[in-house]
Design a protein around this motif. Structure first.
Motif, PDB file in Angstrom:
ATOM      1  N   UNK A  10      45.214  30.606  44.436  1.00  0.00           N
ATOM      2  CA  UNK A  10      44.072  30.233  43.440  1.00  0.00           C
ATOM      3  C   UNK A  10      43.564  29.630  43.512  1.00  0.00           C
ATOM      4  N   UNK A  11      42.308  30.610  43.326  1.00  0.00           N
ATOM      5  CA  UNK A  11      41.260  30.193  43.729  1.00  0.00           C
ATOM      6  C   UNK A  11      39.856  30.228  41.969  1.00  0.00           C
ATOM      7  N   UNK A  12      39.698  29.456  42.624  1.00  0.00           N
ATOM      8  CA  UNK A  12      38.310  28.952  41.388  1.00  0.00           C
ATOM      9  C   UNK A  12      37.016  30.153  41.368  1.00  0.00           C
ATOM     10  N   UNK A  13      37.288  30.787  39.954  1.00  0.00           N
ATOM     11  CA  UNK A  13      36.381  31.461  39.892  1.00  0.00           C
ATOM     12  C   UNK A  13      34.841  30.883  40.183  1.00  0.00           C
ATOM     13  N   UNK A  14      34.051  32.410  40.818  1.00  0.00           N
ATOM     14  CA  UNK A  14      33.325  32.305  41.244  1.00  0.00           C
ATOM     15  C   UNK A  14      31.702  32.288  40.889  1.00  0.00           C
ATOM     16  N   UNK A 471      27.310  42.336  52.792  1.00  0.00           N
ATOM     17  CA  UNK A 471      25.452  42.047  53.955  1.00  0.00           C
ATOM     18  C   UNK A 471      25.392  40.486  54.299  1.00  0.00           C
ATOM     19  N   UNK A 472      25.711  40.022  55.647  1.00  0.00           N
ATOM     20  CA  UNK A 472      25.900  38.615  55.848  1.00  0.00           C
ATOM     21  C   UNK A 472      24.948  37.936  55.660  1.00  0.00           C
ATOM     22  N   UNK A 473      24.381  36.696  55.708  1.00  0.00           N
ATOM     23  CA  UNK A 473      23.476  36.209  55.396  1.00  0.00           C
ATOM     24  C   UNK A 473      23.203  35.348  56.866  1.00  0.00           C
ATOM     25  N   UNK A 474      21.722  33.834  57.032  1.00  0.00           N
ATOM     26  CA  UNK A 474      21.089  33.833  58.749  1.00  0.00           C
ATOM     27  C   UNK A 474      22.677  33.057  58.841  1.00  0.00           C
ATOM     28  N   UNK A 475      23.371  32.143  57.032  1.00  0.00           N
ATOM     29  CA  UNK A 475      24.122  31.091  57.025  1.00  0.00           C
ATOM     30  C   UNK A 475      25.450  31.499  57.554  1.00  0.00           C
ATOM     31  N   UNK A 476      25.589  32.886  57.661  1.00  0.00           N
ATOM     32  CA  UNK A 476      26.907  33.610  57.972  1.00  0.00           C
ATOM     33  C   UNK A 476      27.489  33.023  56.373  1.00  0.00           C
ATOM     34  N   UNK A 477      27.522  32.962  54.944  1.00  0.00           N
ATOM     35  CA  UNK A 477      27.331  33.462  54.065  1.00  0.00           C
ATOM     36  C   UNK A 477      27.597  34.874  53.658  1.00  0.00           C
ATOM     37  N   UNK A 478      27.288  35.255  52.962  1.00  0.00           N
ATOM     38  CA  UNK A 478      28.120  37.041  52.832  1.00  0.00           C
ATOM     39  C   UNK A 478      27.232  37.056  50.875  1.00  0.00           C
ATOM     40  N   UNK A 479      26.787  38.359  51.089  1.00  0.00           N
ATOM     41  CA  UNK A 479      26.567  38.958  49.109  1.00  0.00           C
ATOM     42  C   UNK A 479      27.635  40.034  49.415  1.00  0.00           C
ATOM     43  N   UNK A 480      28.258  40.498  48.581  1.00  0.00           N
ATOM     44  CA  UNK A 480      29.075  42.075  48.313  1.00  0.00           C
ATOM     45  C   UNK A 480      28.360  43.035  46.941  1.00  0.00           C
ATOM     46  N   UNK A 481      27.641  43.643  47.478  1.00  0.00           N
ATOM     47  CA  UNK A 481      27.531  44.673  46.220  1.00  0.00           C
ATOM     48  C   UNK A 481      29.102  45.431  46.216  1.00  0.00           C
ATOM     49  N   UNK A 482      28.736  45.613  44.526  1.00  0.00           N
ATOM     50  CA  UNK A 482      29.479  46.599  44.264  1.00  0.00           C
ATOM     51  C   UNK A 482      28.962  46.718  42.709  1.00  0.00           C
ATOM     52  N   UNK A 483      29.454  47.988  41.838  1.00  0.00           N
ATOM     53  CA  UNK A 483      29.529  48.418  40.712  1.00  0.00           C
ATOM     54  C   UNK A 483      31.228  48.133  39.407  1.00  0.00           C
ATOM     55  N   UNK A 484      31.898  46.878  40.100  1.00  0.00           N
ATOM     56  CA  UNK A 484      32.640  47.467  39.151  1.00  0.00           C
ATOM     57  C   UNK A 484      32.572  45.887  37.866  1.00  0.00           C
ATOM     58  N   UNK A 485      32.303  46.256  37.310  1.00  0.00           N
ATOM     59  CA  UNK A 485      31.253  44.652  35.911  1.00  0.00           C
ATOM     60  C   UNK A 485      32.857  44.321  35.530  1.00  0.00           C
ATOM     61  N   UNK A 486      32.082  42.571  36.269  1.00  0.00           N
ATOM     62  CA  UNK A 486      32.326  41.694  35.419  1.00  0.00           C
ATOM     63  C   UNK A 486      32.705  41.359  34.153  1.00  0.00           C
ATOM     64  N   UNK A 487      33.996  41.707  33.190  1.00  0.00           N
ATOM     65  CA  UNK A 487      34.333  41.390  31.426  1.00  0.00           C
ATOM     66  C   UNK A 487      34.809  40.596  31.768  1.00  0.00           C
ATOM     67  N   UNK A 488      34.896  39.249  32.460  1.00  0.00           N
ATOM     68  CA  UNK A 488      36.372  38.394  32.242  1.00  0.00           C
ATOM     69  C   UNK A 488      37.809  37.905  33.057  1.00  0.00           C
ATOM     70  N   UNK A 489      37.649  40.145  33.690  1.00  0.00           N
ATOM     71  CA  UNK A 489      39.232  38.913  34.132  1.00  0.00           C
ATOM     72  C   UNK A 489      38.764  38.384  35.368  1.00  0.00           C
ATOM     73  N   UNK A 490      38.368  38.556  35.898  1.00  0.00           N
ATOM     74  CA  UNK A 490      37.677  37.754  37.653  1.00  0.00           C
ATOM     75  C   UNK A 490      37.416  38.521  38.868  1.00  0.00           C
ATOM     76  N   UNK A 491      36.649  39.378  38.433  1.00  0.00           N
ATOM     77  CA  UNK A 491      36.685  40.981  39.112  1.00  0.00           C
ATOM     78  C   UNK A 491      35.668  40.776  40.818  1.00  0.00           C
TER      79      UNK A 491
END
Lengths: 787, 154
Positions: A10-14, A471-491
């Motif tokens: 049950x992860x909290x919304x990003x 893509x990874x960042x220097x601290x091991x965190x990540x960015x994900x690039x997608x073109x799905x839209x956040x419209x409230x559903x929590x994608x």
């Protein structure tokens, strides 16, 4: 028990903090500086008319006005997703009240609006048609005399010279034999009116065609790449290509299908090309939101069902006449999708389905959460109750008896996917205490229970696809690039959980943002409840790709065999060397240093794509057999307990239960939120919302005062969401979509509960208190009783 | 044009406005405070809710000239020192989906909890009835407000 750490959590919304703090930016919040220009459209007051001439001279001289455009300025610019029947600005003819015939661009919204009122249009009114059955007549109004010339996808079958824009036929088995085999044949006619999405954020678009010839459009959209594609195609006559067009979509304040495809945004994009260097902003008013985007299509359905006394359904004839409105570039695919699936989730050997897309002079019909399934399920699930009563069988037992199962042949010939329909039926029946009578809370009230099944497949072109970069960042965190839209559903959160599971990096260290078509990879559209499944697969593959790169570089730098490597808690570990532990952050950008001081590797960038390679829309137009148009169905069951006042017809939903087969709930908290919210939206179409047109085709209630969507006062006493998980074989971790499905059973379960409580069968939506009270009065009058 | 002076989120602001300009447009487009949203421009939806001298109002129904000498607080002002307990409760209860109604909803609920620290479910529903949400079905919003009422009881 699952072995997953982040899937099913049950992860909290990003993006939660952005949204509750007011920081989240929607398209109207983006600043464009003092040079921004505002557009306002001149609307047709006629439902059907020829445009004889437009005089813009007075408007052009008004203060603050920069330019006025008419259809002549945009001649030949027509567009559409599946059929090119829609115009940027009406050229010689208007086809619904509110259609845009001219547009003013000015320095302020007030100046644009004032000047729009001063544009004089000379119309020659034509007879109009507002009823789809009327529109089928041979000698009536033709909404699109040019229908035969329109470009469309190969799986549409328009009938030139008529108002039929598409006719989906399904023929399976031998219907005559099926009805002959039946012990009882029941039939019914059902009507469903149009509805409005009512996202709280209205549509908005800002377009800038800069001095270098590049067009950027900021929109409130579910479909950034589809918009770029349609903008580029539509504006190709002006010399634009996909390379020149960029679409940026900030957060969207609710979509529900209304912000899929392209509607008003094409105007902003086109205007910008005429006003080089000037950002042009077009915001729809609440009124325009109601009548000039998409509305849900209206439906008249005629059903006939044959059943054996042992409970088996032998045959179904289902004819669906859709009021699709003035333009059907998107709505015709609603008609197509329902044509394929109008058996509902039942095993029926002999089937005849005709689903007809009919032009009328009402606002354009288009996608709305559920994509036609809510509409046909009202009739079908009402008929299922009727059929079960006719043979004296319990309606839930009857549904269970006929419920479709894995491997059963679908109406178009493909086979049914694995599903948990029986489990859903049983859990809902148990939770609603099916078969137990409950006492009413007052002497004039009665309590009834209603049941309904549901199913829905993503309606999409067979080659709709999704892509992801990771893509990874220097601290091991990540960015994900997608073109799905956040419209409230929590994608954003669901996609982070999928990548987290593969890479062991927790979701709160993963950032996923809304798209920009220049930077983010391709996605078809955020529609059809297909994102969790399709984009989820792309993200999973991108994460696997990144993991393979990590293993490969470790092998090259450290000579550890890849097969022995695994990831745990953001580190790289080795099965054969328990002491080996390398933090991802130490090498995912900078690489791994070898003994001689040189480095191996470099930034880790994963790539993933998904396209369902088994799908096909090629089939026999006369029977619908031969293709594989739907990738899979999501199924479910629902029931409610309804208290209704016999005298006033006033209804109260005491409890509603809905079980959906999510395959695997990536985030159960968000699945339950979809069920709760979707049920309330669905129940509103039954109990409250009621779109009214006057005799001239003008919408009488385009606002929240007169078109009643629920407030906090208007919700069920209790909602119980239930998640069933029978894995989808080609879904990420077994997941399939559930976004649209919560709405689907609302209407039939209320109608079935009303019959249970009162013994009356309502066949015309909405099922308002007024209709209920009148039906009770009529019944009592018939039986010579007094109320 | 008339020059008005008012407190906006604790800061004194002066600006020349037309007599017909509405507070929502002035706050958003001319003063750059974006959390109040335009959803209907006729007082139906509540997304533009702000506090006027501490009382919730729809900023689309208030003329800018009316706030001369008064105090306006938006969500930015309420959360100036970080998220409030109510905002945290919105996060914990999934009291938003698309997020468009959230600022107005939180402003309204903030006023309710200030005046009625332990509201009943009926009082919560009535207080929120002027703020429309199309995504959540309201239950998670009601629960977020209730959770704070309960916390005060402890």
């Amino acid at each position: 028990m699952s072995d997953y750490r982040f899937i099913g959590a049950p992860v909290e919304r990003l993006e939660g903090r952005e949204k509750v703090s007011g920081a989240a930016q929607f398209v109207d919040d983006v600043e464009f500086g003092p040079n921004v220009h505002y557009a306002w459209v001149v609307e047709s007051p006629h439902a059907h008319a020829l445009i004889r001439g437009i005089d813009t001279s007075h408007a052009q001289g008004m203060p603050g006005v920069v330019a006025v455009f008419t259809g002549k300025d945009f001649a030949g610019l027509h567009f559409g997703l599946y059929m090119k029947d829609r115009f940027v600005l009406a050229a010689d003819r208007v086809r619904f009240v509110g259609e845009q015939v001219a547009v003013v661009v000015a320095r302020s919204p007030a100046a644009a609006q004032a000047a729009a009122a001063a544009v004089w249009v000379d119309y020659e009114p034509l007879p109009a048609v507002f009823d789809q059955m009327e529109a089928l007549k041979d000698d009536g109004v033709r909404v699109h005399p040019e229908l035969g010339n329109y470009e469309h996808v190969p799986w549409f079958f328009p009938k030139a010279g008529t108002n039929i824009a598409h006719w989906r036929k399904i023929r399976r088995g031998d219907a005559a034999q099926g009805f002959a085999d039946a012990d009882v044949v029941v039939d019914g006619v059902f009507t469903v009116p149009r509805y409005a999405h009512c996202a709280i954020e209205p549509h908005g678009a800002v377009a800038l065609f800069d001095q270098s010839g590049r067009l950027t459009v900021w929109t409130a959209s579910q479909s950034p790449h589809t918009q770029r594609n349609l903008f580029a195609e539509t504006l190709a006559p002006l010399g634009l290509t996909h390379h020149d067009v960029r679409v940026i979509t900030p957060y969207v304040g609710g979509g529900f299908g209304g912000k899929a495809g392209v509607t008003m945004e094409i105007l902003a994009a086109t205007l910008a090309t005429k006003l080089r260097g000037k950002p042009v902003k077009l915001c729809w008013s609440r009124e325009q939101e109601f009548y000039n985007t998409y509305q849900r299509l209206g439906l008249r359905s005629e059903l006939r069902m044959g059943v054996k006394r042992d409970g088996a359904i032998t045959a179904l004839s289902h004819t669906l006449y859709w009021d699709a409105g003035a333009y059907v570039e998107y709505g015709a695919n609603v008609v197509n999708a329902v044509g394929l699936s109008a058996t509902g989730p039942y095993r029926i050997p002999h089937v005849v389905i005709d689903s007809l897309c009919i032009y009328t002079n009402l606002p354009p019909g288009g996608p709305y959460r559920g994509f036609g399934y809510s509409e046909f399920l009202f009739g079908l699930e009402s008929m299922v109750d009727k059929a079960s009563h006719a043979i004296g069988m319990d309606p839930v037992a009857f549904r269970r008896h006929n419920a479709i199962r894995e491997g059963d042949v679908l109406a178009y010939g493909a086979s049914m996917n694995p599903n948990g329909l029986l489990e859903a039926i049983d859990r809902v029946a148990e939770e609603i205490k099916w078969g137990e009578k409950e006492p009413p809370s007052s002497s004039t009230a009665l309590v009834g229970k209603g049941f309904s099944l549901l199913w829905k497949a993503p309606a999409m072109p067979p080659n709709a696809s999704s892509t992801a970069f990771l893509k990874f960042n220097e601290d091991g965190s990540i960015n994900i690039l997608i073109s799905a839209m956040e419209i409230g559903q929590g994608v954003l959160t669901a996609m982070a959980q999928i990548a987290a599971e593969v890479l062991t990096v927790p979701p709160h260290k993963i950032r996923v943002e809304t798209p920009d078509t220049d930077r983010n990879p391709y996605e078809w559209q955020t529609v059809a409840s297909h994102i969790t499944w399709s984009t989820g697969n792309a993200v999973r593959r991108a994460a696997l790709d990144a993991r393979e790169q990590i293993f490969a570089v470790a092998e090259r730098a450290l000579h550890i065999p890849q097969e022995s490597l695994y990831l745990e808690d953001e580190t790289l570990k080795c099965r054969t060397r328990p002491d080996f532990c390398l933090a991802l952050r130490s090498f995912v950008i900078s690489g791994i240093q070898t003994e001689d001081g040189t480095y191996r590797g470099g930034p880790i960038v994963g790539r993933g794509m998904f396209m369902p390679e088994y799908a096909s829309a090629v089939s026999d137009p006369e029977t619908g057999q031969g293709g594989h148009p739907n990738v899979h169905y999501t199924v479910g069951a629902a029931a409610l307990t309804l208290e209704v006042d016999r005298q006033t017809g006033k209804m109260r939903v005491r409890k509603v239960v809905e079980a959906l087969d999510a395959g695997k709930a990536i985030n159960p908290r968000m699945v339950k939120a979809q069920i709760e919210g979707g049920l309330v939206q669905g129940l509103a179409t039954v109990l409250y919302e009621d779109m009214r047109f006057d005799e001239h085709g003008r919408l009488a209630n385009p606002n929240f005062t007169d078109y009643k969507i629920p407030t906090a006062m208007d919700i069920p006493d209790e909602i119980v969401p239930i998640i069933v998980e029978v894995p989808q074989p080609d879904g990420p971790f077994g997941a399939r979509g559930i976004g649209e499905h919560p709405m689907l059973p609302a209407a039939p379960m209320v109608a079935n509960a009303l019959e249970d409580a009162l013994g009356v069968r309502l066949t015309s939506m909405p099922l308002t208190a007024e209709k209920v009270a009148l039906a009770v009065m009529e019944k009592e009058a018939r039986h010579g009783q007094t109320a | 044009m008339t020059t008005i002076t008012f407190m906006l989120n604790g800061e004194r602001r002066s600006i020349a406005v037309e007599p017909w300009e509405i507070l929502l447009d002035v706050v958003r487009d001319r003063l750059g405070i974006k959390s109040p949203k335009a959803g209907c421009n006729r007082g139906d939806c509540g997304t533009c809710t702000v506090l006027l001298d501490g009382r919730s109002v729809r900023s689309c129904l208030i003329l800018a000239v009316e706030v001369d000498g008064h105090e306006i607080t938006t969500l930015e002002g309420i959360a100036a020192d970080g998220l409030t307990a109510l905002q945290e409760a919105f996060l914990a209860n999934d009291s938003f989906q698309c997020g468009f109604c959230a600022p107005g909803m939180i402003v309204t609920a903030t006023e309710l909890l200030r005046d009625t620290p332990h509201p009943t479910e009926g009082q919560i529903k009535e207080a929120l009835a002027g703020n429309l949400c199309r995504c959540t079905g309201y239950r998670p919003i009601i629960e977020a407000v209730q959770s704070l009422g309960r916390r005060c009881h402890e």
